[in-house]
Design a protein around this motif. Structure first.
Motif, short mmCIF file in Angstrom:
data_model
loop_
_atom_site.label_atom_id
_atom_site.label_comp_id
_atom_site.label_asym_id
_atom_site.label_seq_id
_atom_site.Cartn_x
_atom_site.Cartn_y
_atom_site.Cartn_z
N GLN A 90 1.05 -1.21 -0.01
CA GLN A 90 -0.13 -0.05 0.00
C GLN A 90 0.84 1.27 0.03
N THR A 91 2.23 1.06 0.08
CA THR A 91 3.14 2.36 0.18
C THR A 91 3.79 2.47 -1.35
N LYS A 120 -0.78 11.90 -1.83
CA LYS A 120 -1.49 12.09 -0.82
C LYS A 120 -2.81 12.17 -1.36
N TYR A 124 -2.97 7.68 -0.40
CA TYR A 124 -2.04 6.82 -0.07
C TYR A 124 -1.53 7.55 1.38
N LYS A 125 -0.81 6.58 2.33
CA LYS A 125 -0.56 7.36 3.68
C LYS A 125 0.95 7.64 3.82
N GLY A 126 1.67 7.23 2.68
CA GLY A 126 3.10 7.66 2.89
C GLY A 126 3.76 7.32 1.53
N SER A 128 7.53 5.42 0.29
CA SER A 128 9.13 4.98 0.63
C SER A 128 10.28 5.15 -0.37
N LEU A 159 11.09 6.52 4.86
CA LEU A 159 9.69 6.42 4.84
C LEU A 159 9.19 7.85 5.34
N VAL A 160 8.20 8.56 4.33
CA VAL A 160 7.53 9.67 5.02
C VAL A 160 5.95 9.29 5.01
N THR A 161 5.24 9.49 5.97
CA THR A 161 3.94 9.37 6.20
C THR A 161 3.22 10.76 6.23
N PHE A 162 1.78 10.73 5.70
CA PHE A 162 1.00 11.62 5.65
C PHE A 162 0.08 11.78 6.73
#
Length: 162
Positions: A90-91, A120, A124-126, A128, A159-162
Motif C-alpha cells: 500500500q506504500t 497524498k 496513500y498514507k506515505g 518509501s 519512509l515519509v507518512t502523511f
C-alpha cells in the motif's frame, strides 16, 4: 517557473523515465558510471518495466523548449516483486533524478513536493524510497520528512507518512 515547467507524466514518457532511472543510480564522485546494461538487472528494471500499470505516477520537469530534464515517479510493489525501499503493497516506492546539468537548482525540491502532494491526494498514507547515505539527495529527503526505517545492503530505506 525558473525556466522549467512541471507536468504529469504519461506512458509516452517511459523512455525518458528509463534515462532517469539510469541517472538515479548514485555513483560516488571519482567512481566510473556503470554501463546502461545495469538497467537490465532484475532488482533495477522492476522499477519501470511495464510502466503504466495501476498506481504508476510520474511528474516530469521540462525546460522552456519542452525537453524533459528531470522526473520523479512512484510505483506500487508487493511481496512477489519487491525491490529496494519496499515497505508494503500500500506504500508507493519513489524514484527520482535530474539530468546532471540541472541538479542543485531547486528543481528536485519542486518535483518531490509535487509527487508528495499528488500521492497524498490519491489517498496513500506515505511514500518509501531507497538512498545511499552518501548521496547528497539524502538531505532533500530529510527536509521533506523522510525517516530512516532500515538498511538494505549499503542503502537506507526511508519512509515519509502523511
Amino acid at each position: 517557473m525558473n525556466g522549467y515547467n512541471i507536468r504529469l507524466g504519461t506512458t509516452k514518457d517511459e523512455q525518458f523515465l528509463w534515462e532517469m532511472l539510469y541517472q538515479a543510480i548514485y555513483i560516488p564522485e571519482g567512481q566510473p558510471r556503470p554501463t546502461r546494461d545495469i538497467l537490465n538487472e532484475p532488482h533495477i528494471e522492476k522499477s519501470l518495466i511495464d510502466w503504466g500499470r495501476n498506481g504508476d505516477t510520474a511528474i516530469i520537469a521540462e525546460d522552456h523548449d519542452h525537453q524533459p530534464i528531470g522526473a520523479v515517479w512512484v510505483r506500487l510493489f508487493d511481496e512477489s516483486n519487491k525491490t529496494y525501499g519496499f515497505v508494503d503493497s500500500q506504500t508507493p516506492l519513489l524514484g527520482m533524478a535530474l539530468m546532471p546539468e540541472y541538479r542543485g537548482k531547486g528543481i528536485g525540491t519542486v518535483l518531490l513536493g509535487e509527487i508528495l502532494r499528488t500521492t497524498k491526494e490519491f489517498g496513500y498514507k506515505g511514500i518509501s524510497l531507497s538512498v545511499d547515505p552518501t548521496n547528497p539527495a539524502l538531505q532533500l529527503y530529510k527536509r521533506f520528512g523522510f525517516k530512516k526505517i532500515g538498511v538494505d545492503g549499503t542503502s537506507w530505506d526511508m519512509l515519509v507518512t502523511f
